[in-house]
Design an enzyme around this catalytic site. Structure first.
Site, mmCIF file in Angstrom:
data_model
loop_
_atom_site.group_PDB
_atom_site.id
_atom_site.type_symbol
_atom_site.label_atom_id
_atom_site.label_comp_id
_atom_site.label_asym_id
_atom_site.label_seq_id
_atom_site.Cartn_x
_atom_site.Cartn_y
_atom_site.Cartn_z
ATOM 1 N N ASP A 90 0.840 -1.193 0.000
ATOM 2 C CA ASP A 90 0.000 0.000 0.000
ATOM 3 C C ASP A 90 0.877 1.245 0.000
ATOM 4 O OD1 ASP A 90 0.710 -0.669 2.754
ATOM 5 O OD2 ASP A 90 -0.609 0.972 3.353
ATOM 6 N N GLU A 152 -0.100 -0.664 5.891
ATOM 7 C CA GLU A 152 0.927 -0.047 6.726
ATOM 8 C C GLU A 152 0.775 1.468 6.766
ATOM 9 O OE1 GLU A 152 4.624 1.836 7.953
ATOM 10 O OE2 GLU A 152 3.694 2.002 5.981
#
Length: 448
Positions: A90, A152
């Site tokens: 991500d 994250e």
């Protein structure tokens, strides 16, 4: 052909591979980008590692709803050491598209660097993993495990909770957290400390409603002025953080960060002083640091001649190793309330808290990584701190207390991670890939 030559050959198609990955807009925030983009990125990662011997690679749903790519690849024998490879697919949102010199989700080469959101943080690190394993081919001398998470950047803790409930799945002798980087391009480093953090919102209230400053100004308590006085108490004239009860004299014992390099990396304007009476390294990695992230008050445009009855500020306190985040939170709350003037009403709401982290050094894995990076880069490996927080490292440390945890990556200061115009130096990807491949060889020999 040796590892360096293999990786040099592999770098030729690597740019197109990273371009394909960067084009996937894997921002883990469904309010801004469709969740299908993260699903595409997760599948991209799964397919790449499945093709490199991680035959059991699969998507594992974590408690925050994101998918992690999890898998394993057996080594030459069960007694070989096990290494866990970590990264995340991500990325941060691009923020202001107009501030980008190149399209944020289109990998573009400018002056030798590759620009695009996620090019460094953290898709460049995933590419380095792939290159290292391709260079080794069938000669990977350790057992490998893999986890690549998908939330994250959102900080929602999905993988942290997953690790806590899947102890054996990710258990390893060494964990390589590839989500940091070097102090400068071409200067290898392992990150050995991470600052924790405390985020709070402080609110000051003084009156039931706004009042006309012409009629009441001078005697009526101004909430915004009270808040400003409280915020001003958090730093001294030199810029040192002065939260009562927190030690702001600790010093950094690792690699220095030259002030002139920091000024250039941070884009500090001519004539503006750096903060604090310690070295740059002390201020970044060894001492607490307070930042005012935002203030709720009337904007300049549209403001009226009124006394403000209520004002708020969002504060971020970075907590270095050696300090407990809970104690830092209590100290900040007590300091703010003690600094409040005129009996104003003060509330301090906790938004987020995370503990600092300090990695153990001197073990077999650390020794092997130091030798590997020194060979790959042609310079000795330094040790650095990071101002950012990676809560997962504390979870790994608590869950696997005997494991060595090493933080490294391609995200040096010029990468501008989290900002517009993020980029990666392809030389960092190449050198990191060589370091990882050499590490796996050296670590297996040391543990054999």
């Amino acid at each position: 052909m040796d590892l360096r030559a293999r990786i040099t050959d592999l770098m030729r198609p690597a740019r197109e591979e990273l371009a394909e990955f960067v084009a996937i807009r894997s921002v883990a925030d469904a309010r801004q980008f469709p969740p299908e983009e993260c699903a595409r990125a997760a599948q991209w990662v799964l397919d790449k590692f499945a093709g490199l011997g991680f035959s059991d690679a699969h998507l594992a749903r974590t408690p925050d709803g994101s998918d992690a790519v999890v898998g394993s690849r057996p080594g030459p024998n069960p007694d070989a050491p096990t290494v866990l490879l970590y990264a995340h697919y991500d990325v941060q949102p691009p923020l202001d598209d107009s501030a980008w010199r190149t399209p944020p989700f289109e990998l573009t080469e400018v002056d030798g660097r590759w620009y695009g959101r996620g090019a460094a943080d953290c898709k460049g690190n995933i590419l380095a993993h792939l290159l290292a394993l391709r260079a080794l081919g069938n000669d990977v001398p350790v057992n490998l495990k893999l986890v690549v998470e998908g939330s994250e950047e959102q900080g929602t803790g999905g993988l942290e909770a997953f690790v806590a409930s899947h102890h054996d799945l990710l258990r390893a002798d060494t964990i390589l957290v590839c989500d940091t980087g070097n102090a400068a391009v071409g200067h290898p480093a392992a990150t050995v400390t991470l600052r924790g953090m405390v985020n709070v919102v402080v609110t000051v209230e003084t009156m039931a409603s706004e009042l006309h400053s012409g009629m009441f100004g001078g005697a009526a308590p101004d909430a915004l002025a009270g808040l400003i006085a409280m915020l001003a108490s958090l730093r001294d004239q030199h810029g040192n953080t002065t939260v009562t009860g927190l030690d702001n004299t600790q010093t950094w014992t690792g690699a220095p960060y030259p002030p002139e390099q920091f000024r250039a990396d941070a884009g500090v304007l001519e004539g503006v002083s750096l903060l604090g009476d310690g070295s740059v390294s002390d201020m970044l990695w060894a001492r607490p640091a307070i930042t005012v992230l935002g203030i709720d008050c009337p904007p300049v445009t549209g403001s009226t001649a009124s006394i403000v009855p209520r004002a708020s500020a969002r504060l971020n306190l970075r907590v270095p190793p050696g300090m407990a985040a809970d104690d830092a939170h209590s100290a900040l709350v007590n300091h703010l309330k003690a600094a409040a003037p005129w009996g104003v009403h003060v509330t301090v709401d906790l938004e987020a808290i995370g503990s600092p982290f300090q990695a153990a050094v001197g073990g077999a894995a650390f020794e092997a990584m130091s030798a590997a990076m020194s060979e790959a880069y042609g310079k000795p490996m330094a040790t650095l701190g990071q101002g950012g927080s990676i809560p997962l490292c504390n979870v790994f440390s608590d869950t696997y207390p005997d494991a060595e945890i090493i933080l490294l990556g391609v995200e040096e200061p010029l990468a501008l991670i989290h900002a517009p115009n993020e980029s990666v130096d392809p030389g960092e990807i190449k050198a990191l890939a060589e370091s990882l491949a050499l590490f796996l060889q050296r670590y297996a020999a040391l543990r054999g």
